[in-house]
Design an enzyme around this catalytic site. Sequence first.
Site, mmCIF file in Angstrom:
data_model
loop_
_atom_site.group_PDB
_atom_site.id
_atom_site.type_symbol
_atom_site.label_atom_id
_atom_site.label_comp_id
_atom_site.label_asym_id
_atom_site.label_seq_id
_atom_site.Cartn_x
_atom_site.Cartn_y
_atom_site.Cartn_z
ATOM 1 N N ARG A 142 -30.752 -23.160 -55.098
ATOM 2 C CA ARG A 142 -30.328 -23.840 -56.285
ATOM 3 C C ARG A 142 -31.171 -23.413 -57.600
ATOM 4 O O ARG A 142 -31.000 -23.917 -58.648
ATOM 5 C CB ARG A 142 -31.112 -25.302 -56.204
ATOM 6 C CG ARG A 142 -30.677 -26.459 -55.208
ATOM 7 C CD ARG A 142 -31.474 -27.604 -54.768
ATOM 8 N NE ARG A 142 -31.055 -28.528 -55.718
ATOM 9 C CZ ARG A 142 -30.311 -29.532 -55.369
ATOM 10 N NH1 ARG A 142 -29.678 -29.704 -54.011
ATOM 11 N NH2 ARG A 142 -30.115 -30.566 -56.225
ATOM 12 N N TYR A 145 -29.286 -22.467 -60.907
ATOM 13 C CA TYR A 145 -29.195 -23.731 -61.927
ATOM 14 C C TYR A 145 -30.607 -23.970 -62.503
ATOM 15 O O TYR A 145 -30.936 -24.249 -63.555
ATOM 16 C CB TYR A 145 -28.621 -24.964 -61.219
ATOM 17 C CG TYR A 145 -28.120 -26.169 -62.034
ATOM 18 C CD1 TYR A 145 -27.180 -26.431 -62.673
ATOM 19 C CD2 TYR A 145 -28.964 -27.247 -61.943
ATOM 20 C CE1 TYR A 145 -26.874 -27.399 -63.493
ATOM 21 C CE2 TYR A 145 -28.690 -28.478 -62.434
ATOM 22 C CZ TYR A 145 -27.587 -28.688 -63.484
ATOM 23 O OH TYR A 145 -27.580 -29.674 -64.071
ATOM 24 N N LYS A 149 -31.659 -23.644 -66.310
ATOM 25 C CA LYS A 149 -31.926 -24.696 -67.352
ATOM 26 C C LYS A 149 -33.488 -24.697 -67.803
ATOM 27 O O LYS A 149 -33.811 -25.074 -68.710
ATOM 28 C CB LYS A 149 -31.816 -25.878 -66.410
ATOM 29 C CG LYS A 149 -30.314 -26.337 -66.186
ATOM 30 C CD LYS A 149 -29.543 -26.836 -67.357
ATOM 31 C CE LYS A 149 -28.211 -27.274 -67.254
ATOM 32 N NZ LYS A 149 -27.462 -27.678 -68.241
HETATM 33 P P1 NAD Z 1 -19.177 -31.012 -65.539
HETATM 34 O O1 NAD Z 1 -19.026 -29.846 -64.603
HETATM 35 O O2 NAD Z 1 -18.236 -31.968 -65.630
HETATM 36 O O3 NAD Z 1 -19.082 -30.543 -67.152
HETATM 37 C C1 NAD Z 1 -19.535 -29.160 -67.323
HETATM 38 C C2 NAD Z 1 -18.387 -28.567 -68.362
HETATM 39 O O4 NAD Z 1 -18.897 -27.360 -68.901
HETATM 40 C C3 NAD Z 1 -17.063 -28.299 -67.741
HETATM 41 O O5 NAD Z 1 -16.067 -28.774 -68.618
HETATM 42 C C4 NAD Z 1 -17.021 -26.800 -67.451
HETATM 43 O O6 NAD Z 1 -15.624 -26.298 -67.553
HETATM 44 C C5 NAD Z 1 -17.847 -26.272 -68.576
HETATM 45 N N1 NAD Z 1 -18.430 -25.023 -68.562
HETATM 46 C C6 NAD Z 1 -18.921 -24.499 -67.615
HETATM 47 N N2 NAD Z 1 -19.308 -23.170 -67.769
HETATM 48 C C7 NAD Z 1 -18.845 -22.782 -69.089
HETATM 49 C C8 NAD Z 1 -19.045 -21.718 -69.792
HETATM 50 N N3 NAD Z 1 -19.441 -20.602 -69.386
HETATM 51 N N4 NAD Z 1 -18.378 -21.806 -71.080
HETATM 52 C C9 NAD Z 1 -17.716 -22.714 -71.384
HETATM 53 N N5 NAD Z 1 -17.738 -23.973 -70.758
HETATM 54 C C10 NAD Z 1 -18.317 -23.874 -69.576
HETATM 55 O O7 NAD Z 1 -20.363 -31.418 -65.288
HETATM 56 P P2 NAD Z 1 -21.260 -32.730 -66.425
HETATM 57 O O8 NAD Z 1 -21.756 -33.616 -65.304
HETATM 58 O O9 NAD Z 1 -20.329 -33.209 -67.293
HETATM 59 O O10 NAD Z 1 -22.321 -32.089 -66.736
HETATM 60 C C11 NAD Z 1 -22.540 -31.614 -68.370
HETATM 61 C C12 NAD Z 1 -23.972 -31.292 -68.554
HETATM 62 O O11 NAD Z 1 -24.900 -32.200 -68.209
HETATM 63 C C13 NAD Z 1 -24.210 -29.983 -67.905
HETATM 64 O O12 NAD Z 1 -24.928 -29.032 -68.534
HETATM 65 C C14 NAD Z 1 -25.381 -30.458 -66.689
HETATM 66 O O13 NAD Z 1 -26.102 -29.513 -66.122
HETATM 67 C C15 NAD Z 1 -26.013 -31.724 -67.472
HETATM 68 N N6 NAD Z 1 -26.449 -32.426 -66.450
HETATM 69 C C16 NAD Z 1 -25.581 -33.512 -65.734
HETATM 70 C C17 NAD Z 1 -25.991 -34.277 -64.853
HETATM 71 C C18 NAD Z 1 -25.244 -35.287 -64.193
HETATM 72 O O14 NAD Z 1 -25.758 -35.987 -63.126
HETATM 73 N N7 NAD Z 1 -23.799 -35.241 -64.240
HETATM 74 C C19 NAD Z 1 -27.445 -34.093 -64.551
HETATM 75 C C20 NAD Z 1 -28.211 -33.412 -64.958
HETATM 76 C C21 NAD Z 1 -27.739 -32.460 -66.010
HETATM 77 N N1 UDP Z 2 -25.378 -35.830 -50.556
HETATM 78 C C1 UDP Z 2 -24.902 -36.404 -49.303
HETATM 79 N N2 UDP Z 2 -23.563 -36.324 -48.964
HETATM 80 C C2 UDP Z 2 -22.518 -35.735 -49.731
HETATM 81 C C3 UDP Z 2 -22.949 -35.181 -51.032
HETATM 82 C C4 UDP Z 2 -24.460 -35.201 -51.286
HETATM 83 O O1 UDP Z 2 -25.717 -37.022 -48.475
HETATM 84 O O2 UDP Z 2 -21.429 -35.740 -49.423
HETATM 85 C C5 UDP Z 2 -26.619 -35.850 -50.707
HETATM 86 C C6 UDP Z 2 -27.476 -34.560 -51.162
HETATM 87 O O3 UDP Z 2 -28.120 -33.839 -50.052
HETATM 88 C C7 UDP Z 2 -28.686 -35.055 -52.146
HETATM 89 C C8 UDP Z 2 -27.949 -36.328 -52.809
HETATM 90 O O4 UDP Z 2 -26.945 -36.772 -51.793
HETATM 91 O O5 UDP Z 2 -29.713 -35.454 -51.336
HETATM 92 C C9 UDP Z 2 -27.464 -36.104 -54.379
HETATM 93 O O6 UDP Z 2 -26.667 -34.965 -54.250
HETATM 94 P P1 UDP Z 2 -25.874 -34.537 -55.458
HETATM 95 O O7 UDP Z 2 -25.233 -33.393 -54.960
HETATM 96 O O8 UDP Z 2 -25.008 -35.682 -55.873
HETATM 97 O O9 UDP Z 2 -26.999 -34.117 -56.639
HETATM 98 P P2 UDP Z 2 -28.296 -33.550 -56.462
HETATM 99 O O10 UDP Z 2 -29.197 -34.706 -56.926
HETATM 100 O O11 UDP Z 2 -28.813 -33.052 -55.195
HETATM 101 O O12 UDP Z 2 -28.125 -32.486 -57.498
#
Ligand code: NAD
Ligand code: UDP
Length: 318
Positions: A142, A145, A149
């Site tokens: 992990r 990522y 970040k």
């Molecule tokens: P997502 O994967 O749907 O969106 C990410 C987007 O970034 C995609 O459209 C992808 O094509 C684009 N992308 C990836 N690498 C790129 C690059 N090198 N250049 C240009 N575009 C690129 O994910 P999301 O859930 O919409 O997440 C959006 C942001 O929020 C991310 O930065 C993610 O880390 C952050 N975030 C999301 C969550 C969540 O639960 N959804 C939680 C924590 C942080």
């Molecule tokens: N998880 C699960 N089954 C699935 C996908 C995810 O039990 O099919 C679990 C995963 O191991 C984690 C939690 O659900 O404990 C959330 O996973 P996710 O990938 O959505 O996001 P994370 O918070 O781990 O980034």
Amino acid sequence: MGKTVLVTGGGGFLGSWLCEKLLEQGSDVLCLDNFFTGDKRNIYHLLGNPRFELIRHDVTVPIYLEVDQIYNLACPASPVHYQYDPVQTLKTSVHGAINMLGLAKRTGATILQASTSEIYGDPDIHPQVEEYWGNVNTLGPRACYDEGKRAAETLFMDYHRQHRVAVKIIRIFNTYGPRMHPKDGRVVSNFILQALRGEDITIYGDGDQTRSFCYRDDLIDGMMRLMATPAEITGPINVGNPGEFTIRELAELTIELTNSSSKLVFRPLPQDDPRRRKPDITKAKAILGWEPTTPLRQGLQRTIDYFADLLAKGLVEA
Ligand code: NAD
Ligand code: UDP
């Protein structure tokens, strides 16, 4: 005149919803995406809008644009996607942050970083407050990522201190809703599709690990509120829903809401999977006047309806 706003990752799950909300607010929107995990269908309905422009570009490569605000969301968010090409994931976070911060420095734009609860790793304190420095394995699967970040947050604060760039850092906790990628492997989309197809629900580990699930609309509201704060507010600010559920509870609720006959099956827990996650949102309440309004049951039902519609239209395999 409205602002010109750049949304990197604008073709993704959260980015596409943000683009839509910014257009509604009267902004001109530049949506930048390389479509690694995004989908053009997320923004197809915006293409005819004269205030919307799509740029296919990778944030790891510099770009010259004139903008007033930048939301830096480009980065794959699901563990399956960000571990697929870990080197590119790190480059996206680090080189992407440097390129976007450079753009902000040149144009004087305010820039917001989509950071994450993964900053806290497998947390030793609960719930997680912004002052907690985290417990991240630098060597694990992990880390591409998490450390990417974390480095991005460092770059944001250094550009702020050294170059007076106006920065905002939001730490997003697990967010779900319509437009999640059906194959992104995150728990909400996995469980819903498995339940709708009548397949086994795959629980990793014993299912006692917890997450706090925030509905997409609540999250984007919090993000836009942070962008609107005065320059001295940099964050980081946690934005997430403090309701805490075990993964087993999520599976059971999904089965109930879909009226599914699916059974729970248990699979190995991925390495470094955090045991507990719950945001302390005291700062979000005080500084942004924000708190989530969508309970899990309601948000999950809307997300189920979305995926059921995709299945019915044959847009994902039944
Ligand atoms: P997502 O994967 O749907 O969106 C990410 C987007 O970034 C995609 O459209 C992808 O094509 C684009 N992308 C990836 N690498 C790129 C690059 N090198 N250049 C240009 N575009 C690129 O994910 P999301 O859930 O919409 O997440 C959006 C942001 O929020 C991310 O930065 C993610 O880390 C952050 N975030 C999301 C969550 C969540 O639960 N959804 C939680 C924590 C942080
Ligand atoms: N998880 C699960 N089954 C699935 C996908 C995810 O039990 O099919 C679990 C995963 O191991 C984690 C939690 O659900 O404990 C959330 O996973 P996710 O990938 O959505 O996001 P994370 O918070 O781990 O980034």
